[in-house]
Write an enzyme that holds these catalytic residues in place. Structure first.
Site, PDB file in Angstrom:
ATOM      1  N   ASP A   1      -2.282  -0.880   5.839  1.00 18.16           N
ATOM      2  CA  ASP A   1      -2.673  -0.183   7.064  1.00 18.16           C
ATOM      3  C   ASP A   1      -4.171   0.054   7.205  1.00 18.16           C
ATOM      4  OD1 ASP A   1      -2.844   1.895   4.997  1.00 18.16           O
ATOM      5  OD2 ASP A   1      -3.044   3.275   6.689  1.00 18.16           O
TER       6      ASP A   1
ATOM      7  N   ASP B   1       0.848  -1.177   0.000  1.00 15.64           N
ATOM      8  CA  ASP B   1       0.000   0.000   0.000  1.00 15.64           C
ATOM      9  C   ASP B   1       0.897   1.245   0.000  1.00 15.64           C
ATOM     10  OD1 ASP B   1      -2.388   1.594   0.455  1.00 15.64           O
ATOM     11  OD2 ASP B   1      -1.724   1.749   2.541  1.00 15.64           O
TER      12      ASP B   1
ATOM     13  N   LYS C   1      -8.482  -4.730  -3.998  1.00 13.37           N
ATOM     14  CA  LYS C   1      -7.045  -4.847  -4.240  1.00 13.37           C
ATOM     15  C   LYS C   1      -6.615  -6.295  -4.432  1.00 13.37           C
ATOM     16  CE  LYS C   1      -5.482  -0.781  -1.613  1.00 13.37           C
ATOM     17  NZ  LYS C   1      -4.525  -0.331  -0.570  1.00 13.37           N
TER      18      LYS C   1
ATOM     19  N   ASP D   1      -6.960  -2.852   2.623  1.00 14.36           N
ATOM     20  CA  ASP D   1      -5.864  -3.807   2.469  1.00 14.36           C
ATOM     21  C   ASP D   1      -6.252  -5.214   2.928  1.00 14.36           C
ATOM     22  OD1 ASP D   1      -3.849  -1.960   1.508  1.00 14.36           O
ATOM     23  OD2 ASP D   1      -3.890  -1.101   3.528  1.00 14.36           O
TER      24      ASP D   1
ATOM     25  N   ASP E   1      -0.368   5.092   1.170  1.00 16.56           N
ATOM     26  CA  ASP E   1      -0.664   5.950   2.315  1.00 16.56           C
ATOM     27  C   ASP E   1      -0.706   5.144   3.609  1.00 16.56           C
ATOM     28  OD1 ASP E   1      -0.881   8.388   0.951  1.00 16.56           O
ATOM     29  OD2 ASP E   1      -2.946   7.971   0.376  1.00 16.56           O
TER      30      ASP E   1
END
Length: 227
Positions: A176, A10, A153, A180, A12
């Protein structure tokens, strides 16, 4: 010599500085030297992870917009409805609200399959409007993302793995946020940085002691050469 395992990372909250803003420059050299596929899987619009790959000098393997846009290095796949999120944004504005990013709105300017709304804006009316169009709202901790309920994702990473030819069981994932969780579900090993939300922490194989890029760098050091 043993190759490095495939990565699914990821952006951010995961490759960023401890204050949460801006890529931590320490991440570039390990990624550039990584002897294995690196998939950048993000909620950001497609140009952002592509630019990150350019600056890191790594092949462009990208899952953008939470799975709505997938780039295998050869082909771009748009996996979600382009029009419905724009209709939600228009209806939200007509209801008297703002997306919250200012006039030029560079956050959404290049999005193809979703919209992102500033978390300072009201969520409840956004969810009601999104539901009218069959869409969902997820809170990544950085924005409210209005997206199709299907793509994620994890699906994008599976598509890239099939194309590039690596085994999902070998993938090491770091993230995070709730977006995810699908990545963690397909990866062989998954790590949530310490600043992760509760959904990501619950889904990860391990919760790290370090935040943001510090946690990711610790994982890369640990798993290097372990494929």
């Amino acid at each position: 010599m043993t190759a490095d395992p495939p990565l699914a990372l990821d952006i951010d909250g995961t490759l960023t500085r401890p204050d949460g803003w801006g890529i931590d420059s320490r991440i570039f050299e390990p990624l550039r030297a990584w002897d294995g596929p690196v998939v950048v899987a993000t909620g950001k619009a497609f140009p952002y992870p592509i630019a990150l790959c350019h600056f890191a000098a790594i092949p462009e393997l990208v899952v953008a917009e939470n799975g709505g846009v997938v780039y295998t290095g050869d082909d771009v796949f748009v996996t979600a409805d382009r029009e419905a999120p724009r209709a939600v944004a228009e209806a939200y504005r007509e209801a008297g609200y703002s997306l919250g990013w200012g006039g030029e709105d560079t956050v959404n300017r290049w999005r193809e399959t979703e919209i992102a709304v500033n978390r300072e804006q009201p969520r409840e009316p956004l969810e009601e409007i999104a539901a009218d169009y069959g869409l969902e709202v997820i809170d990544t901790g950085y924005a409210y993302h209005v997206k199709d309920t299907t793509p994620n994702k994890g699906d994008g990473i599976e598509r890239i793995a099939d194309h590039v030819g690596f085994d999902l069981a070998d993938v090491v994932a770091v993230g995070d946020s709730i977006n995810d969780v699908s990545t963690f579900a397909v990866a062989g090993r998954s790590f949530a940085v310490e600043n992760a939300d509760e959904d990501a922490k619950a889904a990860a194989d391990e919760v790290l002691e370090d935040v943001h890029a510090d946690g990711t760098l610790a994982v890369l050091e640990r798993v290097r050469g372990q494929e």
